[in-house]
Design an enzyme around this catalytic site. Structure first.
Site, PDB file in Angstrom:
ATOM      1  N   LYS A  61       0.841  -1.196   0.000  1.00  0.00           N
ATOM      2  CA  LYS A  61       0.000   0.000   0.000  1.00  0.00           C
ATOM      3  C   LYS A  61       0.876   1.246   0.000  1.00  0.00           C
ATOM      4  CE  LYS A  61      -0.435  -0.307   5.038  1.00  0.00           C
ATOM      5  NZ  LYS A  61      -1.347  -0.368   6.188  1.00  0.00           N
ATOM      6  N   ARG A 121      -9.199   0.888  15.597  1.00  0.00           N
ATOM      7  CA  ARG A 121      -9.144   1.653  14.356  1.00  0.00           C
ATOM      8  C   ARG A 121     -10.288   1.215  13.456  1.00  0.00           C
ATOM      9  NH1 ARG A 121      -3.670   1.263  10.925  1.00  0.00           N
ATOM     10  NH2 ARG A 121      -4.502  -0.847  10.605  1.00  0.00           N
ATOM     11  N   TYR A 175      15.338  31.149   3.279  1.00  0.00           N
ATOM     12  CA  TYR A 175      14.177  31.937   3.664  1.00  0.00           C
ATOM     13  C   TYR A 175      14.227  32.299   5.149  1.00  0.00           C
ATOM     14  CZ  TYR A 175      11.794  30.954  -0.759  1.00  0.00           C
ATOM     15  OH  TYR A 175      11.443  30.887  -2.091  1.00  0.00           O
ATOM     16  N   MET A 182      10.963  24.564  -1.051  1.00  0.00           N
ATOM     17  CA  MET A 182      10.088  23.627  -1.758  1.00  0.00           C
ATOM     18  C   MET A 182      10.878  22.667  -2.627  1.00  0.00           C
ATOM     19  SD  MET A 182       6.945  24.367  -4.404  1.00  0.00           S
ATOM     20  CE  MET A 182       5.920  25.136  -3.152  1.00  0.00           C
TER      21      MET A 182
END
Length: 827
Positions: free
Chosen positions: A496, A594, A721, A770
């Site tokens: 998965k 769950r 940044y 990014m």
């Protein structure tokens, strides 16, 4: 060309238990994973030290195979069984019977080195004249030879097969299979010598391949070979002795080498054979290639080829990309990769090739332990040390426990620099200190040391951000877990979340090849992708959605039913579509809280199930904390609760189903909970959730990027940044091509995370962008723009990266963006 099952039973001396009528066999199948044509295949249930082929019979039967050679009876209605004492011997006997059907010329090749090269070169040299059948790759073993010979068909005009042995008695079984008419005895070296008392004994054993040849080609300069030939001829007397076609420097040979002159890139050889005086240009200069080429020339002369044909074709010989390979390396180096084998003979030949490379003054040899030489260890490494000195090697890097233990021999006999590492990983850790630059590097290692990893490190690469997925490592991890399981326990592999970040059908295809029983995905669309990629094994869908019901049916996907709302909705949909007995899996709640039916709903579930359109294939639950020893009491209660619920469901249904509870950690820590199946997830990808190293798991994924730019900053300069990074005196940074859009978390900025650069860890500096990340490479020597940077992999564990990021390896792996290219490789 096919054979009846009755013919085959007679050929192998087996008892035929016939249940399938007339069958024609065209394909031999010693490996269940190679099945292509079930109806025309005959499966041999080979019994080895680690695997019993009988365990795969029922699965093959389900796949349509109806013909089997077995050592014990198996209950298979309608199948043809040939019962024998030894299935491997039966495979060999059948191949020998097949060989007897043909009278074409067959070239049989054996020796310690050069077999595959000579085979491939003979094919290049003779393919204009014959329709040739030959051994695929290096199929020269006890199973490889029968499969090679089975390829012979009426259309073939010439066969070329190679044979290798590792102990006495093996060649006697291969000789009637190949039954060569022309023999080529290449040489005798020390590879695989542990099965023989001496080189003379090994040569005598190999000589048994030529029991019935008409002509035998060999080099008179090989003393063990010449002695074996002479002894065999004396033993046979005048009865059946072959025509001997020897070649060498002497004048008493059939093909006498008169002169040899090496030029730039090629070698001029003058030789005499009978009334033929030939001058040939061999497009190689290393000793191995010259020797192999001259064996080929001898065979061409035996086959009556003219001097002009030999000369023309020999000049066109192309290298076989298998052993010695020269290529560009990092830092203006040249790399010779000869990691195919390691013995004294092949080392000497490889060193000759190294000595011919004149583009660099410095020569380095990376050498592993030499295994199976049959020599006294101290004598062996003393010889190696002297050979390295004679060949003017400047530096030796020895890798392995035995070569390091004999370092004193190199101190005495080798004048150059010598350093030693116990493992490849230790070498890689110290890579930055070794400073490879402007030199020729020979990589020479026994296969077990997996020097291919070193080759990848030192060879010049095309740089880009990629995730490399080592399929061999994944297969090995699967084997390691299977060793912990009972033979009847099945394995569901969890693929998965895009295969835990490693890919979808590429991973599933590997698992299918290795006989996985089930695959588990999260959503139906993941299962659809696998089906479209050619995956045929059963697929369980963990999170079933109402919108995917049609996909489940169309693509034969098996949903998990975990609640009454889902049960009723899907059951209603199936009945509306007229579908009955649809396969499902039931999830019960035992403590994860769950998904799943809790114990208080079991009574209602038992009343509801008999009227549904379902067939329950399995009932399962999830361990909540199987990796934690402190939670063992809770895990045991989960197992007890699950067993009680599964027992009740089975009694209500009136039939059995598969039971599974254990995940990767559960497989390791709770062997008593294996039940009918286990679900293997993160462990398959090389992460041991228990923190143990006992299984020796290998991390499958390596995330790599490259340096876009290097900057030398002044004190006080800010970086990135928000100006979070601050340079100090002498700060050097590298901007690398990966950011949070690629899955490199912003939490790893400002020195929290580190990357592997030139053998050292380089911390991040400033915040993560990014598409870019800046790392501090101050003090790391010889770094340049374009260099490879490892984000995680064997040098830098994904588990360590997860710890820095205060998360788990699952999140790191599954966060790698799909815009990052995946590269799959097998060594």
């Amino acid at each position: 060309m096919g054979y009846s099952i009755e013919y085959i039973a007679n050929a192998v001396g087996g008892a035929l238990i016939k249940g399938h009528g007339d069958a024609t066999i065209e394909y031999l199948l010693p490996d269940s994973r190679r099945l292509v044509f079930p109806a025309a295949s005959l499966f041999f249930a080979l019994h080895g030290p680690r695997r019993d082929g009988h365990l795969f019979i029922k699965e093959l039967y389900k796949s349509g195979v109806r013909n089997f050679v077995v050592q014990r009876e198996v209950d298979l209605p309608g199948a043809n069984l040939i019962l024998v004492k030894d299935t491997l011997l039966a495979l060999q006997q059948l191949a020998a019977a097949h060989r007897r059907q043909f009278s074409l010329p067959v070239i049989g090749i054996t020796g310690s080195n050069g077999k595959t090269i000579i085979k491939e070169w003979l094919n290049q040299l003779l393919e204009e004249d014959y329709f040739i059948v030959r051994s695929p790759k290096s199929y020269n073993s006890q199973t490889g030879v029968p499969l090679s010979v089975w390829q012979i068909g009426p259309q073939h005009q010439l066969a070329i097969f190679e044979a290798g042995i590792s102990r006495s008695g093996e060649m006697q079984r291969l000789e009637p299979i190949i039954h060569p008419t022309i023999g080529v005895f290449t040489n005798i070296g020390e590879a695989h010598s542990e099965g023989f008392g001496s080189l003379d004994e090994k040569a005598a054993e190999k000589m048994k391949l030529f029991e019935h040849v008409e002509t035998l080609v060999y080099c008179s300069g090989q003393p063990e070979v010449a002695q074996a030939v002479a002894s065999a001829v004396r033993a046979r007397g005048n009865k059946g002795s072959p025509k001997l076609f020897s070649w060498g420097l002497g004048t008493d040979t059939a093909m006498s080498i008169l002169a040899m002159e090496k030029r730039e890139g090629w070698t001029r050889v003058r030789l005499v054979c009978g009334d033929k005086d030939l001058s040939l240009n061999i497009p190689f200069t290393d000793g191995a290639s010259i020797e192999n080429a001259l064996h080929c020339v001898a065979v061409l002369l035996v086959l009556g080829r003219s001097a002009e044909v030999i000369k023309t074709r020999l000049a066109r010989l192309a290298p076989i990309a298998m052993r010695l390979e020269l290529k560009s390396g990092i830092n203006h180096c040249s790399v010779i990769n000869d990691s195919y084998s390691a013995d004294l003979n092949s080392l000497s030949i490889a060193l000759d090739f190294l000595a011919q490379q004149q583009q660099h003054n410095k020569r380095t040899v990376i050498l592993s332990d030499l295994l199976g030489s049959g020599r006294n260890e101290s004598e062996l490494y003393a010889i190696i040390a002297q050979v390295l000195g004679t060949k003017q090697v400047d530096r030796l890097i020895g890798i392995g426990p035995r070569i390091g233990a004999n370092a004193v021999a190199f101190g005495r006999w080798f004048p150059g620099e010598a350093v030693f590492y116990p493992t490849v990983e230790a070498f890689r850790t110290d890579l930055g200190r070794l400073h490879f630059r402007d030199e020729t590097i020979l990589i020479k290692g026994a296969r077990v040391f997996e020097f291919e990893a070193i080759d990848r490190l030192l060879t010049e690469q095309i740089h880009q951000t990629v995730m490399e997925v080592d399929l061999n490592a994944m297969a090995q991890n699967l084997r390691q877990f299977r060793q912990l399981l009972q033979p009847a326990t099945r394995v569901m592999a969890m693929v998965k979340a895009f295969g835990y970040g490693s890919g979808s059908f590429e991973i599933a295809n590997l698992l299918q090849f290795h006989g996985i029983d089930w695959l588990g995905v999260a959503y139906a669309d993941e299962g659809v992708t696998l089906r479209k990629g050619g995956i045929r094994v059963p697929i369980m869908v963990m999170n079933t959605e109402n919108s995917s019901f049609d996909l489940l049916v169309e693509y034969n996907l098996q949903p998990v039913i975990y609640s009454f709302s889902l049960l009723r909705t899907f059951d209603h949909w199936l009945k509306r579509e007229g579908i009955v007995s649809f396969p499902v899996h039931l999830e019960v709640e035992t403590g994860m809280n769950r998904l799943g039916f809790p114990s208080e709903e079991i009574d209602q579930l038992l009343r509801t199930l008999p009227s549904t359109a379902f067939t329950v294939l399995s009932v399962f639950s999830h361990f909540a904390a199987s990796e934690e020893a402190g939670q063992d009491a809770f895990s045991r209660r989960q197992a007890e609760t699950y067993t009680s619920m599964a027992d009740r469901i089975e009694r209500a249904l009136g039939y059995s189903f598969l039971r599974h509870l254990a995940n990767s950690a559960g497989i390791i820590r709770y062997p008593q909970c294996q039940m009918d199946m286990v679900r293997l997830g993160i462990g398959l990808y090389g992460i041991d959730p228990t923190g143990s190293t006992e299984l020796g798991l290998q991390e499958v994924s390596t995330l790599k990027t490259t340096i876009a730019q290097i900057k030398h900053l002044y004190p006080g300069d800010t970086i990135g940044y928000s100006r979070k990074g601050i340079a100090t005196a002498g700060t050097v940074t590298a901007t690398v091509r990966i950011g949070y859009a690629d899955g490199y978390s912003r939490s790893l900025g400002n020195g929290v995370g580190k990357m592997w650069v030139n053998g050292r860890l380089a911390p991040t500096i400033g915040v993560i962008s990014m598409d870019m990340t800046i790392i501090d490479i101050t003090g790391i020597p010889d770094v340049k723009e374009g260099d490879e940077v490892v984000v995680f992999g064997k040098q830098l564990s994904v588990s360590l990266l997860a710890a820095w990021s205060q998360t788990i390896p699952y999140e790191i792996l599954t966060s790698v963006s799909q815009r990052v290219k995946r590269v799959y490789f097998e060594d």
